[in-house]
Design a protein around this motif. Structure first.
Motif, mmCIF file in Angstrom:
data_model
loop_
_atom_site.group_PDB
_atom_site.id
_atom_site.type_symbol
_atom_site.label_atom_id
_atom_site.label_comp_id
_atom_site.label_asym_id
_atom_site.label_seq_id
_atom_site.Cartn_x
_atom_site.Cartn_y
_atom_site.Cartn_z
ATOM 1 N N ILE A 18 0.857 -1.186 0.000
ATOM 2 C CA ILE A 18 0.000 0.000 0.000
ATOM 3 C C ILE A 18 0.892 1.234 0.000
ATOM 4 C CG2 ILE A 18 -1.689 1.352 1.325
ATOM 5 C CD1 ILE A 18 -2.728 -1.313 2.429
ATOM 6 N N LEU A 19 0.518 2.215 -0.797
ATOM 7 C CA LEU A 19 1.225 3.488 -0.855
ATOM 8 C C LEU A 19 0.272 4.580 -0.402
ATOM 9 C CD1 LEU A 19 3.565 5.365 -1.709
ATOM 10 C CD2 LEU A 19 2.643 5.260 -4.056
ATOM 11 N N VAL A 20 0.653 5.314 0.647
ATOM 12 C CA VAL A 20 -0.124 6.462 1.116
ATOM 13 C C VAL A 20 0.532 7.713 0.546
ATOM 14 C CG1 VAL A 20 -0.818 7.831 3.114
ATOM 15 C CG2 VAL A 20 -0.910 5.329 3.229
ATOM 16 N N LEU A 21 -0.269 8.502 -0.160
ATOM 17 C CA LEU A 21 0.239 9.718 -0.795
ATOM 18 C C LEU A 21 -0.461 10.960 -0.289
ATOM 19 C CD1 LEU A 21 0.390 8.699 -4.580
ATOM 20 C CD2 LEU A 21 2.312 8.968 -2.995
ATOM 21 N N ILE A 46 -4.351 8.348 13.576
ATOM 22 C CA ILE A 46 -5.140 7.374 12.813
ATOM 23 C C ILE A 46 -4.314 6.117 12.546
ATOM 24 C CG2 ILE A 46 -6.166 6.902 10.545
ATOM 25 C CD1 ILE A 46 -7.237 9.822 10.614
ATOM 26 N N MET A 47 -3.081 6.294 12.075
ATOM 27 C CA MET A 47 -2.235 5.131 11.796
ATOM 28 C C MET A 47 -2.001 4.311 13.057
ATOM 29 S SD MET A 47 -1.752 5.204 8.558
ATOM 30 C CE MET A 47 -3.231 6.154 8.250
ATOM 31 N N GLN A 161 -12.767 5.262 7.871
ATOM 32 C CA GLN A 161 -12.536 5.176 6.427
ATOM 33 C C GLN A 161 -11.101 4.762 6.118
ATOM 34 O OE1 GLN A 161 -14.129 8.245 3.880
ATOM 35 N NE2 GLN A 161 -15.758 8.671 5.350
ATOM 36 N N TRP A 162 -10.140 5.315 6.854
ATOM 37 C CA TRP A 162 -8.741 4.942 6.653
ATOM 38 C C TRP A 162 -8.532 3.469 7.001
ATOM 39 C CZ3 TRP A 162 -4.478 7.078 4.475
ATOM 40 C CH2 TRP A 162 -4.569 8.409 4.073
ATOM 41 N N GLN A 163 -9.124 3.024 8.099
ATOM 42 C CA GLN A 163 -8.965 1.628 8.510
ATOM 43 C C GLN A 163 -9.516 0.685 7.446
ATOM 44 O OE1 GLN A 163 -10.365 0.753 12.439
ATOM 45 N NE2 GLN A 163 -9.808 -1.402 12.299
ATOM 46 N N GLN A 164 -10.679 0.991 6.911
ATOM 47 C CA GLN A 164 -11.261 0.143 5.873
ATOM 48 C C GLN A 164 -10.352 0.060 4.643
ATOM 49 O OE1 GLN A 164 -15.120 1.915 5.318
ATOM 50 N NE2 GLN A 164 -16.035 0.724 6.968
ATOM 51 N N ALA A 165 -9.766 1.178 4.271
ATOM 52 C CA ALA A 165 -8.907 1.197 3.079
ATOM 53 C C ALA A 165 -7.584 0.479 3.329
ATOM 54 C CB ALA A 165 -8.636 2.644 2.659
ATOM 55 N N LEU A 166 -7.000 0.669 4.503
ATOM 56 C CA LEU A 166 -5.700 0.089 4.782
ATOM 57 C C LEU A 166 -5.739 -1.395 5.089
ATOM 58 C CD1 LEU A 166 -4.289 3.005 6.954
ATOM 59 C CD2 LEU A 166 -3.493 2.339 4.668
ATOM 60 N N LEU A 167 -6.841 -1.866 5.632
ATOM 61 C CA LEU A 167 -6.932 -3.263 6.050
ATOM 62 C C LEU A 167 -7.710 -4.162 5.107
ATOM 63 C CD1 LEU A 167 -7.369 -2.844 9.910
ATOM 64 C CD2 LEU A 167 -5.249 -3.137 8.586
ATOM 65 N N LYS A 168 -8.359 -3.581 4.095
ATOM 66 C CA LYS A 168 -9.141 -4.449 3.206
ATOM 67 C C LYS A 168 -8.204 -5.329 2.381
ATOM 68 C CE LYS A 168 -10.039 -1.649 -0.915
ATOM 69 N NZ LYS A 168 -11.080 -1.007 -1.692
ATOM 70 N N GLN A 169 -8.690 -6.501 2.088
ATOM 71 C CA GLN A 169 -7.857 -7.472 1.358
ATOM 72 C C GLN A 169 -7.969 -7.304 -0.123
ATOM 73 O OE1 GLN A 169 -5.638 -9.474 2.870
ATOM 74 N NE2 GLN A 169 -6.247 -8.390 4.708
#
Length: 169
Positions: A18-21, A46-47, A161-169
């Motif tokens: 994952i790349l966070v920009l 958040i992180m 929203q961040w958690q859903q994006a970062l942890l979704k498979q």
């Protein structure tokens, strides 16, 4: 004309998925030489909540926590003129974009780009997706800005929203 500001190098391992920009570091970040250094920016809290680390630990340990979770950090813009820390003050004809072609070669497992706010998304669409065909093959998602300037959404909503994006498979 104001002197061009220069952003930071990417923080990644070749295992990144994952790349966070962001768009471009603000004054507090540039002054501290740290991503998301403004004390009211919600990025690190958040992180920390998503990945289970202490948001108050030293910067390098926070970055290491992200890297251990295969999250890379960077900004869309390498260099630009901006008179304040607001993304709306980035002078568009001065934008020089980071070298995403090289990053995607170095990190072939990146399969999702998480864009920190609308400004990062606009810059990514305009300068990366239009110019770099391989970027179009990578899923990307616009997330609520963690900036203190984006106060329209509660922390809990941003975090979800961040958690859903970062942890979704």
């Amino acid at each position: 004309m104001t002197e061009k500001l220069i952003g930071f190098p990417p923080r990644f391992t070749d295992q990144a998925t994952i790349l966070v920009l962001g768009s471009m570091p603000g004054r507090a970040s540039l002054g501290a030489s740290e991503y998301y250094a403004h004390p009211r920016n919600a990025f690190w809290p958040i992180m920390a909540q998503v990945f289970g680390f202490d948001a108050n630990q030293p910067y390098e340990r926070r970055v290491d926590s992200l890297l251990q979770h295969k999250v890379a950090l960077w900004d869309v813009v390498h260099r630009c003129v901006r008179t304040t820390s607001l993304d709306s003050d980035i002078v568009s004809d001065t934008v020089e974009v980071n070298d995403f072609g090289s990053l995607f070669v170095s990190c072939p497992q990146i399969h999702r780009v998480c864009l920190n706010g609308q400004a990062a998304a606009r810059l990514y669409r305009r300068h990366v997706l239009q110019e770099l065909p391989q970027a179009r093959e990578i899923e990307w998602q616009v997330l609520p800005s963690t900036s203190p300037a984006h106060a329209a959404m509660r922390f809990e909503e941003k975090c979800q929203q961040w958690q859903q994006a970062l942890l979704k498979q």
